[in-house]
Design a protein around this motif. Structure first.
Motif, PDB file in Angstrom:
ATOM      1  N   ILE A  17      -6.089   5.989   2.359  1.00  0.00           N
ATOM      2  CA  ILE A  17      -5.061   6.781   2.957  1.00  0.00           C
ATOM      3  C   ILE A  17      -5.292   6.571   4.492  1.00  0.00           C
ATOM      4  CG2 ILE A  17      -4.081   9.209   4.137  1.00  0.00           C
ATOM      5  CD1 ILE A  17      -4.035   8.658   0.944  1.00  0.00           C
ATOM      6  N   ARG A  18      -5.808   6.936   4.968  1.00  0.00           N
ATOM      7  CA  ARG A  18      -5.876   6.469   6.362  1.00  0.00           C
ATOM      8  C   ARG A  18      -5.741   5.224   6.573  1.00  0.00           C
ATOM      9  NH1 ARG A  18     -10.835   8.717   9.842  1.00  0.00           N
ATOM     10  NH2 ARG A  18     -10.245   8.234  11.652  1.00  0.00           N
ATOM     11  N   VAL A  19      -5.729   3.713   5.995  1.00  0.00           N
ATOM     12  CA  VAL A  19      -5.412   2.506   5.798  1.00  0.00           C
ATOM     13  C   VAL A  19      -4.007   2.179   6.042  1.00  0.00           C
ATOM     14  CG1 VAL A  19      -5.477   0.156   5.130  1.00  0.00           C
ATOM     15  CG2 VAL A  19      -7.759   1.440   5.178  1.00  0.00           C
ATOM     16  N   TYR A  20      -3.499   3.596   5.074  1.00  0.00           N
ATOM     17  CA  TYR A  20      -2.141   3.174   5.074  1.00  0.00           C
ATOM     18  C   TYR A  20      -1.303   3.887   5.838  1.00  0.00           C
ATOM     19  CZ  TYR A  20       2.248   5.331   2.996  1.00  0.00           C
ATOM     20  OH  TYR A  20       3.538   5.929   2.884  1.00  0.00           O
ATOM     21  N   ILE A  21      -2.087   5.149   6.633  1.00  0.00           N
ATOM     22  CA  ILE A  21      -1.147   5.320   7.624  1.00  0.00           C
ATOM     23  C   ILE A  21      -0.856   4.209   8.700  1.00  0.00           C
ATOM     24  CG2 ILE A  21      -1.608   7.548   9.227  1.00  0.00           C
ATOM     25  CD1 ILE A  21      -2.493   8.926   7.666  1.00  0.00           C
ATOM     26  N   ARG A  22      -2.152   3.235   8.584  1.00  0.00           N
ATOM     27  CA  ARG A  22      -1.887   2.472  10.118  1.00  0.00           C
ATOM     28  C   ARG A  22      -1.229   1.752   9.650  1.00  0.00           C
ATOM     29  NH1 ARG A  22      -8.224   1.855   8.823  1.00  0.00           N
ATOM     30  NH2 ARG A  22      -8.862   4.214   9.618  1.00  0.00           N
ATOM     31  N   GLN A  23      -0.776   1.305   8.320  1.00  0.00           N
ATOM     32  CA  GLN A  23      -0.456  -0.393   8.062  1.00  0.00           C
ATOM     33  C   GLN A  23       1.694   0.840   7.719  1.00  0.00           C
ATOM     34  OE1 GLN A  23      -2.062  -1.392   4.890  1.00  0.00           O
ATOM     35  NE2 GLN A  23      -3.849  -3.143   6.043  1.00  0.00           N
ATOM     36  N   GLN A  24       1.362   1.733   7.564  1.00  0.00           N
ATOM     37  CA  GLN A  24       2.852   2.442   7.691  1.00  0.00           C
ATOM     38  C   GLN A  24       3.963   1.634   8.537  1.00  0.00           C
ATOM     39  OE1 GLN A  24       3.449   3.856   4.404  1.00  0.00           O
ATOM     40  NE2 GLN A  24       5.809   3.940   5.345  1.00  0.00           N
ATOM     41  N   GLU A  25       3.814   1.708   9.821  1.00  0.00           N
ATOM     42  CA  GLU A  25       5.078   1.104  10.356  1.00  0.00           C
ATOM     43  C   GLU A  25       4.929  -0.449  10.117  1.00  0.00           C
ATOM     44  OE1 GLU A  25       6.213   0.585  15.128  1.00  0.00           O
ATOM     45  OE2 GLU A  25       3.956   1.108  15.211  1.00  0.00           O
ATOM     46  N   GLU A  26       4.499  -1.478   9.538  1.00  0.00           N
ATOM     47  CA  GLU A  26       4.532  -2.802   9.360  1.00  0.00           C
ATOM     48  C   GLU A  26       4.999  -2.845   8.304  1.00  0.00           C
ATOM     49  OE1 GLU A  26       4.767  -6.533  10.106  1.00  0.00           O
ATOM     50  OE2 GLU A  26       4.452  -5.430  11.413  1.00  0.00           O
ATOM     51  N   SER A  27       5.137  -2.049   7.173  1.00  0.00           N
ATOM     52  CA  SER A  27       4.956  -1.592   5.694  1.00  0.00           C
ATOM     53  C   SER A  27       6.380  -1.562   5.631  1.00  0.00           C
ATOM     54  CB  SER A  27       4.611  -0.893   4.791  1.00  0.00           C
ATOM     55  OG  SER A  27       5.166  -0.564   3.227  1.00  0.00           O
ATOM     56  N   GLU A  28       7.338  -0.164   6.840  1.00  0.00           N
ATOM     57  CA  GLU A  28       8.276  -0.395   6.540  1.00  0.00           C
ATOM     58  C   GLU A  28       9.219  -1.448   7.714  1.00  0.00           C
ATOM     59  OE1 GLU A  28       8.799   3.321   8.553  1.00  0.00           O
ATOM     60  OE2 GLU A  28       8.029   4.735   7.026  1.00  0.00           O
ATOM     61  N   LYS A  29       8.794  -2.909   8.819  1.00  0.00           N
ATOM     62  CA  LYS A  29       9.650  -2.741   8.663  1.00  0.00           C
ATOM     63  C   LYS A  29       9.603  -4.514   7.566  1.00  0.00           C
ATOM     64  CE  LYS A  29       7.409  -3.045  14.255  1.00  0.00           C
ATOM     65  NZ  LYS A  29       6.969  -3.405  14.480  1.00  0.00           N
ATOM     66  N   GLN A  30       8.764  -4.739   7.017  1.00  0.00           N
ATOM     67  CA  GLN A  30       9.281  -5.816   5.891  1.00  0.00           C
ATOM     68  C   GLN A  30      10.062  -4.561   4.973  1.00  0.00           C
ATOM     69  OE1 GLN A  30       5.191  -6.249   4.102  1.00  0.00           O
ATOM     70  NE2 GLN A  30       4.456  -7.817   5.669  1.00  0.00           N
ATOM     71  N   GLN A  31      10.071  -3.668   4.339  1.00  0.00           N
ATOM     72  CA  GLN A  31      10.957  -3.395   3.709  1.00  0.00           C
ATOM     73  C   GLN A  31      12.463  -3.746   4.383  1.00  0.00           C
ATOM     74  OE1 GLN A  31      10.233  -2.371   0.529  1.00  0.00           O
ATOM     75  NE2 GLN A  31      12.623  -1.901   0.666  1.00  0.00           N
ATOM     76  N   LEU A  32      12.876  -3.487   5.735  1.00  0.00           N
ATOM     77  CA  LEU A  32      13.232  -3.172   6.310  1.00  0.00           C
ATOM     78  C   LEU A  32      14.434  -4.981   5.916  1.00  0.00           C
ATOM     79  CD1 LEU A  32      13.561  -1.021   9.480  1.00  0.00           C
ATOM     80  CD2 LEU A  32      15.488  -0.909   6.804  1.00  0.00           C
ATOM     81  N   GLU A  33      13.180  -6.052   6.648  1.00  0.00           N
ATOM     82  CA  GLU A  33      13.732  -7.022   6.265  1.00  0.00           C
ATOM     83  C   GLU A  33      14.795  -7.712   5.197  1.00  0.00           C
ATOM     84  OE1 GLU A  33      10.416  -9.596   7.649  1.00  0.00           O
ATOM     85  OE2 GLU A  33      10.330  -8.919  10.006  1.00  0.00           O
ATOM     86  N   LEU A  34      14.140  -6.993   4.125  1.00  0.00           N
ATOM     87  CA  LEU A  34      14.193  -7.117   2.583  1.00  0.00           C
ATOM     88  C   LEU A  34      15.347  -6.523   1.898  1.00  0.00           C
ATOM     89  CD1 LEU A  34      10.612  -6.552   0.369  1.00  0.00           C
ATOM     90  CD2 LEU A  34      11.619  -8.658   1.342  1.00  0.00           C
ATOM     91  N   ASP A  35      15.435  -5.290   2.790  1.00  0.00           N
ATOM     92  CA  ASP A  35      17.426  -4.578   2.209  1.00  0.00           C
ATOM     93  C   ASP A  35      17.593  -5.324   3.393  1.00  0.00           C
ATOM     94  OD1 ASP A  35      15.580  -2.312   1.216  1.00  0.00           O
ATOM     95  OD2 ASP A  35      15.363  -1.784   3.046  1.00  0.00           O
ATOM     96  N   PHE A  36      18.107  -6.167   4.272  1.00  0.00           N
ATOM     97  CA  PHE A  36      19.414  -6.869   4.734  1.00  0.00           C
ATOM     98  C   PHE A  36      19.239  -8.234   3.998  1.00  0.00           C
ATOM     99  CE2 PHE A  36      17.877  -3.591   8.176  1.00  0.00           C
ATOM    100  CZ  PHE A  36      19.897  -3.348   8.571  1.00  0.00           C
ATOM    101  N   GLU A  37      18.083  -9.121   3.186  1.00  0.00           N
ATOM    102  CA  GLU A  37      18.669  -9.881   2.635  1.00  0.00           C
ATOM    103  C   GLU A  37      19.199 -10.215   1.102  1.00  0.00           C
ATOM    104  OE1 GLU A  37      14.619 -11.592   2.253  1.00  0.00           O
ATOM    105  OE2 GLU A  37      14.069 -11.802   4.629  1.00  0.00           O
TER     106      GLU A  37
END
Length: 90
Positions: A70-90
């Motif tokens: 869970i702690r690793v998930y929290i740390r990586q959440q921002e990067e994960s959301e950025k990647q998701q936004l990039e996929l949404d715009f393609e």
């Protein structure tokens, strides 16, 4: 708070809550105090709006042996959301 990360629209936290406090009480306290601070900050900056600061909703999960996951998930959440936004715009 063991771990935390905020984004413009939500916050992830890994907390230790003593058994004498309910989860609902703790979340209510955190959301209430943060809403007051945000309101004061926006008032000083003259950025007040009619919008509310906190949703009534929240998600809680208890941890067992998965705390580090869970702690690793929290740390990586921002990067994960950025990647998701990039996929949404393609």
């Amino acid at each position: 708070m063991l771990e935390g990360k905020s984004t413009p629209d939500h916050v992830h936290m890994c907390l230790i809550i003593p058994l004498k406090y309910s989860i609902a009480f703790t979340i209510g306290l955190l959301k209430g105090k943060s809403a007051v601070r945000i309101h004061r900050y926006m008032h000083r900056k003259r950025q007040l709006s009619a919008k509310s600061f906190c949703s009534r909703r929240y998600c809680v999960s208890t941890l067992g042996l998965n705390e580090e996951t869970i702690r690793v998930y929290i740390r990586q959440q921002e990067e994960s959301e950025k990647q998701q936004l990039e996929l949404d715009f393609e």
